[in-house]
Design a protein around this motif. Sequence first.
Motif, PDB file in Angstrom:
ATOM      1  N   UNK A   1       0.852  -1.197   0.000  1.00 41.67           N
ATOM      2  CA  UNK A   1       0.000   0.000   0.000  1.00 41.67           C
ATOM      3  C   UNK A   1       0.885   1.243   0.000  1.00 41.67           C
ATOM      4  N   UNK A   2       0.465   2.250  -0.762  1.00 40.10           N
ATOM      5  CA  UNK A   2       1.174   3.524  -0.721  1.00 40.10           C
ATOM      6  C   UNK A   2       1.853   3.880  -2.019  1.00 40.10           C
ATOM      7  N   UNK A   3       1.344   4.906  -2.692  1.00 36.09           N
ATOM      8  CA  UNK A   3       2.010   5.424  -3.879  1.00 36.09           C
ATOM      9  C   UNK A   3       1.419   5.015  -5.208  1.00 36.09           C
ATOM     10  N   UNK A   4       0.628   3.951  -5.250  1.00 34.24           N
ATOM     11  CA  UNK A   4       0.058   3.508  -6.524  1.00 34.24           C
ATOM     12  C   UNK A   4      -0.932   4.546  -7.060  1.00 34.24           C
ATOM     13  N   UNK A   5      -0.766   4.917  -8.340  1.00 37.04           N
ATOM     14  CA  UNK A   5      -1.654   5.897  -8.943  1.00 37.04           C
ATOM     15  C   UNK A   5      -2.081   5.544 -10.376  1.00 37.04           C
TER      16      UNK A   5
ATOM     17  N   UNK B   1      -6.894   5.397 -14.754  1.00 40.29           N
ATOM     18  CA  UNK B   1      -5.992   5.722 -13.653  1.00 40.29           C
ATOM     19  C   UNK B   1      -6.694   6.542 -12.574  1.00 40.29           C
ATOM     20  N   UNK B   2      -6.034   6.683 -11.443  1.00 41.04           N
ATOM     21  CA  UNK B   2      -6.535   7.539 -10.369  1.00 41.04           C
ATOM     22  C   UNK B   2      -6.703   8.961 -10.896  1.00 41.04           C
ATOM     23  N   UNK B   3      -7.878   9.546 -10.659  1.00 45.46           N
ATOM     24  CA  UNK B   3      -8.154  10.890 -11.186  1.00 45.46           C
ATOM     25  C   UNK B   3      -7.631  11.994 -10.280  1.00 45.46           C
ATOM     26  N   UNK B   4      -7.684  11.765  -8.972  1.00 51.25           N
ATOM     27  CA  UNK B   4      -7.272  12.791  -8.027  1.00 51.25           C
ATOM     28  C   UNK B   4      -6.053  12.315  -7.242  1.00 51.25           C
ATOM     29  N   UNK B   5      -4.876  12.711  -7.695  1.00 61.49           N
ATOM     30  CA  UNK B   5      -3.638  12.387  -6.979  1.00 61.49           C
ATOM     31  C   UNK B   5      -3.426  13.484  -5.943  1.00 61.49           C
ATOM     32  N   UNK B   6      -4.041  13.314  -4.767  1.00 64.40           N
ATOM     33  CA  UNK B   6      -4.003  14.349  -3.743  1.00 64.40           C
ATOM     34  C   UNK B   6      -2.585  14.523  -3.213  1.00 64.40           C
TER      35      UNK B   6
END
Length: 414
Positions: free
Chosen positions: A301-305, A343-348
């Motif tokens: 977990x962590x960083x995948x986008x 892909x992830x739309x919101x890379x906060x």
Amino acid sequence: MSHLAEVATIRNIPFKNRIIKGAMSEALANHAGQPNQLHLGLYEAWAKGGLGCAITGNVMVDFRAKNEPGVVVIESERDLAELKKWAEVGKQHGMVQLIQLSHPGRQCPKGLNKETVAPSAVPFSPMLATTFGTPRELCEDEIQDIIQRFAKAAQVCEQAGFEGIQLHGAHGYLISQFLSPLTNKRQDQWGGSIENRMRFLLEIYQAVRAVTSAQFIISVKLNSADFQRGGITEEEVIYVFKTIDAAGIDLIEISGGSYEAPAMAGVKSEKRKESSIAREAYFLDFAEKIRKQVNCHLMVTGGFRTVEGMNAALDSGACEFIGIARPLAVEPDLTQGLIAGQDVRYAVDKIKTGIPMIDKMAIMEIIWYAAQFKDIAQGKSPNPKLSPLKVFFKYAKGNISAMIKGRVNSRRSA
């Protein structure tokens, strides 16, 4: 076909895809630590969004040791009826649910509990000492009591219908405190050698396994490193992973850091290789190393986008599951998009208030997302542009209120 869409099985329990929601604090419980309709609404939103599995936020095993206001506490069958409703939400939509059981140890804000306890009376760094007090060292009877509290909570979770639990052994919470030589200075059977420092984790695992069925999943979240000088070594970490694997653990989630070195929030203290950065995940390199050492399922977990990055991680064999956390706070239906190749739309970005002392801690990476969860739970749309400063002041106000209530209740019980 995308690897993300592949079915996996743990203890004959099917996971309809390889995407797992990592634990994030919901802060939705009442002062008594009881789950409610908000939890049902939040997890139903994620279940409808297609998740294969959701790991809940921190659920405490001792009401006297809460890490924050609004945390769920399981000490008995008191809330069994509401927990059954929560478990049923996942079953209705084919989403496996694991309750993350935890004890915060020393990581509790001053004033929230009557006292804090830990393996040893080690104070926090000067930067955090104003927020977190020096804990009292646990005695033998108290250690044994906590072990049994984990077992009782897990037993209740199975009664409620949850498929399993996750032991929180990372991020500087109590199990992690026992593992780290920075916070465990004991000279008895619980401290010193890595064999002694990991005894607490092993005995909790064995106690949980003893009171649950053969179909019940037991997982653990472990740090790949403390990311602090003098912390647990890589050799010791590998030994812990191998030992808990040999004991029969079903799934290990790989993470890292603590409140004092918040690598889990994406604030890494060590230099990362360019190749690691290109591959997105914070802990994937370590996963590849440990994959050769253990037989249980691994989750990173962590960083995948990106879908490409997630599929590449699965294809490499480094892990069997992809953990997604923060993006699900602003995209409840993210899983469906990922399965469809989006892909992830919101890379906060890192959540900042503009107040340096606060921004150096990992706290905003918890409470900002908790504010989004409350909106989702109420059927509202999350707000990726929500003001961190506004969230912090609201949190601070709630903390003060919870502390006052706690002191009043303590006086009444006295």
